[in-house]
Write a protein that holds these residues in place. Structure first.
Motif, PDB file in Angstrom:
ATOM      1  N   LYS A  44       0.824  -1.203   0.000  1.00  0.00           N
ATOM      2  CA  LYS A  44       0.000   0.000   0.000  1.00  0.00           C
ATOM      3  C   LYS A  44       0.860   1.255   0.000  1.00  0.00           C
ATOM      4  O   LYS A  44       2.023   1.242   0.400  1.00  0.00           O
ATOM      5  N   GLY A  45       0.275   2.356  -0.416  1.00  0.00           N
ATOM      6  CA  GLY A  45       0.955   3.640  -0.384  1.00  0.00           C
ATOM      7  C   GLY A  45       1.462   4.083  -1.740  1.00  0.00           C
ATOM      8  O   GLY A  45       1.903   5.210  -1.894  1.00  0.00           O
ATOM      9  N   ALA A  46       1.404   3.180  -2.749  1.00  0.00           N
ATOM     10  CA  ALA A  46       1.822   3.582  -4.098  1.00  0.00           C
ATOM     11  C   ALA A  46       0.796   4.536  -4.684  1.00  0.00           C
ATOM     12  O   ALA A  46      -0.405   4.298  -4.568  1.00  0.00           O
ATOM     13  N   MET A  47       1.247   5.595  -5.316  1.00  0.00           N
ATOM     14  CA  MET A  47       0.334   6.615  -5.826  1.00  0.00           C
ATOM     15  C   MET A  47       0.366   6.776  -7.332  1.00  0.00           C
ATOM     16  O   MET A  47      -0.314   7.626  -7.886  1.00  0.00           O
ATOM     17  N   THR A  48       1.174   5.967  -8.003  1.00  0.00           N
ATOM     18  CA  THR A  48       1.191   5.973  -9.467  1.00  0.00           C
ATOM     19  C   THR A  48       0.792   4.611 -10.009  1.00  0.00           C
ATOM     20  O   THR A  48       0.032   4.516 -10.968  1.00  0.00           O
ATOM     21  N   ASN A  49       1.295   3.534  -9.412  1.00  0.00           N
ATOM     22  CA  ASN A  49       1.000   2.158  -9.833  1.00  0.00           C
ATOM     23  C   ASN A  49       0.454   1.373  -8.645  1.00  0.00           C
ATOM     24  O   ASN A  49       0.513   1.818  -7.501  1.00  0.00           O
ATOM     25  N   HIS A 255      -2.027  12.538   2.520  1.00  0.00           N
ATOM     26  CA  HIS A 255      -1.879  13.681   1.621  1.00  0.00           C
ATOM     27  C   HIS A 255      -1.491  14.961   2.359  1.00  0.00           C
ATOM     28  O   HIS A 255      -1.125  15.956   1.723  1.00  0.00           O
ATOM     29  N   ILE A 256      -1.556  14.945   3.679  1.00  0.00           N
ATOM     30  CA  ILE A 256      -1.261  16.152   4.451  1.00  0.00           C
ATOM     31  C   ILE A 256       0.242  16.348   4.586  1.00  0.00           C
ATOM     32  O   ILE A 256       0.977  15.436   4.964  1.00  0.00           O
ATOM     33  N   LEU A 257       0.696  17.563   4.280  1.00  0.00           N
ATOM     34  CA  LEU A 257       2.119  17.899   4.324  1.00  0.00           C
ATOM     35  C   LEU A 257       2.397  18.841   5.494  1.00  0.00           C
ATOM     36  O   LEU A 257       1.581  19.709   5.806  1.00  0.00           O
ATOM     37  N   ASP A 258       3.544  18.667   6.129  1.00  0.00           N
ATOM     38  CA  ASP A 258       3.934  19.496   7.266  1.00  0.00           C
ATOM     39  C   ASP A 258       5.285  20.130   6.958  1.00  0.00           C
ATOM     40  O   ASP A 258       6.335  19.507   7.123  1.00  0.00           O
ATOM     41  N   TYR A 259       5.253  21.387   6.522  1.00  0.00           N
ATOM     42  CA  TYR A 259       6.486  22.031   6.087  1.00  0.00           C
ATOM     43  C   TYR A 259       7.347  22.549   7.233  1.00  0.00           C
ATOM     44  O   TYR A 259       8.444  23.076   6.990  1.00  0.00           O
ATOM     45  N   THR A 260       6.895  22.355   8.474  1.00  0.00           N
ATOM     46  CA  THR A 260       7.806  22.600   9.590  1.00  0.00           C
ATOM     47  C   THR A 260       8.890  21.527   9.624  1.00  0.00           C
ATOM     48  O   THR A 260       9.906  21.685  10.311  1.00  0.00           O
ATOM     49  N   LYS A 261       8.673  20.424   8.899  1.00  0.00           N
ATOM     50  CA  LYS A 261       9.648  19.336   8.837  1.00  0.00           C
ATOM     51  C   LYS A 261      10.674  19.516   7.713  1.00  0.00           C
ATOM     52  O   LYS A 261      11.566  18.685   7.563  1.00  0.00           O
ATOM     53  N   TYR A 262      10.512  20.573   6.928  1.00  0.00           N
ATOM     54  CA  TYR A 262      11.535  20.859   5.913  1.00  0.00           C
ATOM     55  C   TYR A 262      12.859  21.036   6.633  1.00  0.00           C
ATOM     56  O   TYR A 262      12.936  21.724   7.657  1.00  0.00           O
ATOM     57  N   LEU A 311       0.828  20.277  -9.917  1.00  0.00           N
ATOM     58  CA  LEU A 311       0.166  19.889 -11.170  1.00  0.00           C
ATOM     59  C   LEU A 311      -0.101  18.390 -11.203  1.00  0.00           C
ATOM     60  O   LEU A 311      -1.162  17.942 -11.655  1.00  0.00           O
ATOM     61  N   TRP A 312       0.844  17.601 -10.715  1.00  0.00           N
ATOM     62  CA  TRP A 312       0.663  16.139 -10.636  1.00  0.00           C
ATOM     63  C   TRP A 312      -0.585  15.807  -9.827  1.00  0.00           C
ATOM     64  O   TRP A 312      -1.367  14.927 -10.202  1.00  0.00           O
ATOM     65  N   GLY A 313      -0.774  16.516  -8.722  1.00  0.00           N
ATOM     66  CA  GLY A 313      -1.938  16.268  -7.890  1.00  0.00           C
ATOM     67  C   GLY A 313      -3.241  16.579  -8.604  1.00  0.00           C
ATOM     68  O   GLY A 313      -4.201  15.795  -8.546  1.00  0.00           O
ATOM     69  N   ILE A 314      -3.278  17.703  -9.309  1.00  0.00           N
ATOM     70  CA  ILE A 314      -4.486  18.092 -10.039  1.00  0.00           C
ATOM     71  C   ILE A 314      -4.832  17.063 -11.110  1.00  0.00           C
ATOM     72  O   ILE A 314      -5.976  16.606 -11.216  1.00  0.00           O
ATOM     73  N   ILE A 315      -3.843  16.692 -11.915  1.00  0.00           N
ATOM     74  CA  ILE A 315      -4.079  15.754 -13.011  1.00  0.00           C
ATOM     75  C   ILE A 315      -4.415  14.363 -12.472  1.00  0.00           C
ATOM     76  O   ILE A 315      -5.337  13.700 -12.961  1.00  0.00           O
ATOM     77  N   SER A 316      -3.694  13.922 -11.449  1.00  0.00           N
ATOM     78  CA  SER A 316      -3.904  12.579 -10.897  1.00  0.00           C
ATOM     79  C   SER A 316      -5.290  12.421 -10.309  1.00  0.00           C
ATOM     80  O   SER A 316      -5.851  11.322 -10.307  1.00  0.00           O
ATOM     81  N   ASP A 317      -5.856  13.489  -9.812  1.00  0.00           N
ATOM     82  CA  ASP A 317      -7.201  13.426  -9.241  1.00  0.00           C
ATOM     83  C   ASP A 317      -8.220  12.956 -10.265  1.00  0.00           C
ATOM     84  O   ASP A 317      -9.265  12.410  -9.911  1.00  0.00           O
ATOM     85  N   HIS A 318      -7.911  13.137 -11.537  1.00  0.00           N
ATOM     86  CA  HIS A 318      -8.825  12.755 -12.619  1.00  0.00           C
ATOM     87  C   HIS A 318      -8.385  11.463 -13.310  1.00  0.00           C
ATOM     88  O   HIS A 318      -9.006  11.058 -14.290  1.00  0.00           O
ATOM     89  N   LEU A 319      -7.342  10.834 -12.798  1.00  0.00           N
ATOM     90  CA  LEU A 319      -6.835   9.613 -13.439  1.00  0.00           C
ATOM     91  C   LEU A 319      -6.886   8.399 -12.529  1.00  0.00           C
ATOM     92  O   LEU A 319      -7.324   7.328 -12.946  1.00  0.00           O
ATOM     93  N   TYR A 330      -3.610  17.460  -1.976  1.00  0.00           N
ATOM     94  CA  TYR A 330      -2.148  17.425  -2.007  1.00  0.00           C
ATOM     95  C   TYR A 330      -1.638  18.514  -2.955  1.00  0.00           C
ATOM     96  O   TYR A 330      -0.728  19.274  -2.619  1.00  0.00           O
ATOM     97  N   GLY A 331      -2.226  18.587  -4.152  1.00  0.00           N
ATOM     98  CA  GLY A 331      -1.823  19.598  -5.119  1.00  0.00           C
ATOM     99  C   GLY A 331      -2.038  21.006  -4.600  1.00  0.00           C
ATOM    100  O   GLY A 331      -1.203  21.899  -4.809  1.00  0.00           O
ATOM    101  N   ARG A 332      -3.159  21.198  -3.888  1.00  0.00           N
ATOM    102  CA  ARG A 332      -3.462  22.523  -3.350  1.00  0.00           C
ATOM    103  C   ARG A 332      -2.380  22.970  -2.355  1.00  0.00           C
ATOM    104  O   ARG A 332      -1.963  24.125  -2.362  1.00  0.00           O
ATOM    105  N   GLN A 333      -1.911  22.040  -1.529  1.00  0.00           N
ATOM    106  CA  GLN A 333      -0.869  22.374  -0.557  1.00  0.00           C
ATOM    107  C   GLN A 333       0.449  22.731  -1.239  1.00  0.00           C
ATOM    108  O   GLN A 333       1.163  23.635  -0.791  1.00  0.00           O
ATOM    109  N   ARG A 334       0.773  22.015  -2.320  1.00  0.00           N
ATOM    110  CA  ARG A 334       2.022  22.321  -3.021  1.00  0.00           C
ATOM    111  C   ARG A 334       1.952  23.704  -3.668  1.00  0.00           C
ATOM    112  O   ARG A 334       2.919  24.474  -3.611  1.00  0.00           O
ATOM    113  N   PHE A 335       0.814  24.043  -4.273  1.00  0.00           N
ATOM    114  CA  PHE A 335       0.668  25.377  -4.853  1.00  0.00           C
ATOM    115  C   PHE A 335       0.686  26.452  -3.774  1.00  0.00           C
ATOM    116  O   PHE A 335       1.292  27.524  -3.955  1.00  0.00           O
TER     117      PHE A 335
END
Length: 348
Positions: A44-49, A255-262, A311-319, A330-335
């Protein structure tokens, strides 16, 4: 993008051609006790295949036969050329950089199973592990790859291509992501970031923890999954790796990102010193300007990483309806991170 958590699966969940190939493969091994009885574990956890561990019992109960089965995600050819990916995969195997390709069919492929541990999010923060990753990445960037759109920088054209795909094929309100002005943003980034003296190399471009495996006994690192690999500035590849430290794909909200961990400046500098094989204060002093320039480039290339994976997040949502992941959020957070950091980084 790939992450690993185990879950059981049945043979009926696999494409027929995959099952046929696996049965044929098992028949070639004399030690397999039952050629058509295999245990299937979905990773589990694969997001492309979709990815599975396939296991057969053998005459030696302590040494079962294992392979990795990869079933391609729907519509992912929008993101990369599958023929190029297979060519890269084969070349990587010949370089001793990853698993062997055991066979392929129209909907997927079978790979050698690597007996190593897939890293976790917290592993990336371990200084010793991080140093091993940095050294391996330096080696990876120096690989000579076959001609398959890998000899010129792929980042900027990929950003423009994915922008067109997002605008043409997705029903998302483009105003939420400022897609209509994204071509101008990409041009601005390219003009600000691209320089003639930047170091280029063959880059992984998706170096999150699920794509990094570690042999504990040998203390060796292997990178897997080269779908997004291409020739790019090495600063971009490192920037993308640093951005992935904000993610943990094995929580209830992957999908939640925590940029305090950068990573902070000391952590980033330590990684760069391992990447540049700087192991003494004298060497650090002699290359201080080079270190600082690379660190500055990495910070700025995080902006390109945010746009690309947004962009990957936006497109992947429809695929990828079959994969349980909140791609759009996820895409919204990156933007969002792009717009928050853009002015500070480009004006620095």
């Amino acid at each position: 993008m790939t992450g690993i958590i185990n879950g059981t699966a049945s043979e009926s969940s696999l494409p027929e051609e995959a099952t046929e190939f696996l049965h044929s493969l098992a028949s070639s091994w004399s030690d397999v006790t039952n050629k058509k009885t295999m245990r299937i574990v979905e990773l589990k956890g694969a997001m492309t295949n979709k990815v599975y561990e396939i296991i057969w019992e053998t005459d030696n109960i302590e040494r079962p036969r294992k392979v990795l089965l990869r079933i391609y995600g729907e519509g992912v050819e929008l993101f990369f050329d599958r023929k190029d990916e297979i060519r890269i995969f084969d070349c990587m195997s010949k370089h001793g950089q990853g698993p062997l390709l055991l066979g392929r069919f129209s909907t997927g492929r079978v790979e050698q199973f690597i007996h190593a541990r897939t890293l976790s999010a917290c592993d990336l923060r371990n200084p010793d592990t991080s140093a091993l990753i940095a050294a391996k990445l330096r080696e990876f960037h120096g690989l000579e790859m076959p001609s398959c759109e890998t000899e010129t920088v792929g980042l900027w054209e990929k950003l423009r291509k994915w922008t067109r795909e997002a605008l043409d094929k997705c029903s998302v309100n483009s105003q939420d992501f400022s897609l209509d002005s994204l071509e101008d943003e990409i041009t601005t980034l390219q003009n600000k970031l691209a320089r003639e003296n930047q170091k280029l190399g063959f880059c992984h471009n998706d170096l999150q923890y699920g794509n990094i495996m570690m042999d504990e006994q040998r203390q060796s690192i292997t990178f897997i999954d080269y779908e997004y690999s291409s020739h790019n500035p090495v600063a971009y590849d490192i920037a993308n790796h640093f951005c992935e430290m904000a993610a943990d794909y094995h929580t209830d909200t992957p999908h939640i990102l925590d940029y305090t961990k950068y990573p902070g400046i000391e952590e980033r500098e330590r990684f760069i010193m391992a990447y540049m094989a700087i192991d003494s204060p004298d060497k650090k002093k002699a290359r201080q300007v080079e270190i600082e320039e690379l660190l500055q480039d990495i910070d700025k290339y995080t902006l390109a990483s945010h746009l690309l994976w947004g962009l990957w997040g936006i497109i992947s949502d429809h695929l990828n309806g079959a994969i349980d992941f909140e791609y759009m959020e996820y895409g919204r957070q990156r933007f969002q991170q792009y717009w928050i950091r853009k002015t500070t980084l480009l004006d620095s």
